[in-house]
Design an enzyme around this catalytic site. Structure first.
Site, short mmCIF file in Angstrom:
data_model
loop_
_atom_site.label_atom_id
_atom_site.label_comp_id
_atom_site.label_asym_id
_atom_site.label_seq_id
_atom_site.Cartn_x
_atom_site.Cartn_y
_atom_site.Cartn_z
N LYS A 62 0.80 -1.23 0.00
CA LYS A 62 0.00 0.00 0.00
C LYS A 62 0.84 1.29 0.00
O LYS A 62 0.47 2.26 -0.65
CB LYS A 62 -0.95 0.01 1.20
CG LYS A 62 -2.13 -0.94 1.05
CD LYS A 62 -2.96 -0.92 2.33
CE LYS A 62 -4.41 -1.16 2.04
NZ LYS A 62 -5.26 -0.90 3.21
N ASP A 68 -10.22 3.62 2.29
CA ASP A 68 -10.46 3.00 3.61
C ASP A 68 -11.19 3.96 4.56
O ASP A 68 -12.05 3.53 5.33
CB ASP A 68 -9.15 2.56 4.25
CG ASP A 68 -8.59 1.30 3.60
OD1 ASP A 68 -9.38 0.52 3.04
OD2 ASP A 68 -7.36 1.10 3.65
#
Ligand code: ATR
Length: 274
Positions: free
Chosen positions: A69, A105
């Site tokens: 990520k 997220d």
């Protein structure tokens, strides 16, 4: 598969347990759209090469999960402010060979709470956040954006909580791990972002105290009801499980790559849990 069929996927290492193919596969099927969403097992060190090649093979974009990520954000040609603030990307979109990075997220976390606890508002009181990893960064961003007046942040390794508190600004204060049960007295939103309570891990050792209305949520969704959520349910608190965050974070990518908005429904929850 032909060249005109949109492709997307999820890149991770390992990737076999990812639920994302099931989520996107459900939506493609439900909406009757052409397209495929595949798991892509990519070793650390190979991410750059793979990302540069995927657009040439018909990919519109990818989700990115552990351990890629942070590197995905660094490799991207452009990025949203939220991805930069969180310091990681989970959703990449390819446009004319360029890589655009986003992080959904924080959106997934907030959308799940609004979906499952419609009366909840972040500004109703202080929040208590447990953990200081990547998930905590996204959740701090979301809580600040939603208007949390104050956030207490506790982590087993105290220095990580202090670093995050310093980085994310003066509405956040680091709290010693030993004080988490005491801090639940005044908190109106309580979030576990650690791996404690996950199947195979010890439970989070906390006592939920206080009389004021509280929302308790967990990013762990296996089991769906963690010991933390079970305690909150017994104490008549508002409980939101972590599966919805995973489902809601997938929506923006699907919409961008496959061209139609997707909905998080109980049927999707059942399919992903099965
Ligand atoms: P992620 O990016 O998914 O949030 P991470 O960076 O590994 O993952 O963070 C995991 C979180 O769970 C951390 O806050 C970690 O605490 P440390 O920073 O002290 O490692 C927390 N955690 C994991 N196991 C724990 C345990 N047994 N007790 C308390 N906290 C734990």
């Amino acid at each position: 598969m032909s060249g005109s069929v949109p492709l997307a996927g999820v890149i991770g290492w390992p990737i076999a347990h990812s639920r994302s193919p099931r989520i996107h596969g459900f939506w493609l099927n439900q909406l009757g759209l052409p397209g495929h969403y595949v798991p892509l097992s990519v070793r650390p060190g190979d991410l750059d090469e793979v990302l540069r090649a995927l657009p040439k093979a018909g990919f519109r974009g990818v989700n990115v999960t552990l351990p890629h990520k942070e590197e995905a954000l660094a490799l991207a040609d452009s990025a949203t402010d939220v991805a930069r603030a969180i310091g990681a990307a989970n959703t990449l979109t390819f446009t004319e060979g360029r890589i655009h990075a986003d992080n959904t997220d924080a959106h997934g976390f907030a959308a799940n709470l609004h979906d499952k606890a419609p009366d909840w508002t972040a500004d109703s009181g202080p929040a208590l956040v447990l953990g200081a990893g990547g998930a905590a960064r996204a959740i701090l961003f979301a809580l600040l954006k939603e208007g949390a007046p104050r956030i207490l942040l506790a982590n087993r390794t105290a220095s990580r909580a202090q670093e995050l508190a310093d980085e994310f600004g003066d509405r956040i204060a680091a709290l010693p791990w030993a004080e988490i049960s005491e801090a639940t007295k005044s908190a109106s939103t309580i979030v576990n972002t650690t791996s404690l309570g996950m199947a195979g891990q010890p439970p989070l050792d906390i006592e939920l105290n206080g009389d004021q209305p509280k929302l308790v949520t967990d990013i762990v969704y296996s089991p769906l009801e963690t010991p933390l959520l079970e305690q909150a349910r017994r104490k008549n608190m508002v409980v939101v499980d972590g599966l919805g965050m995973l489902l809601h974070q997938a929506v923006p990518g699907f919409t961008r790559w496959f061209g139609q908005p997707a909905a998080v429904t109980d049927e999707l929850r059942r399919v992903v849990l099965a």
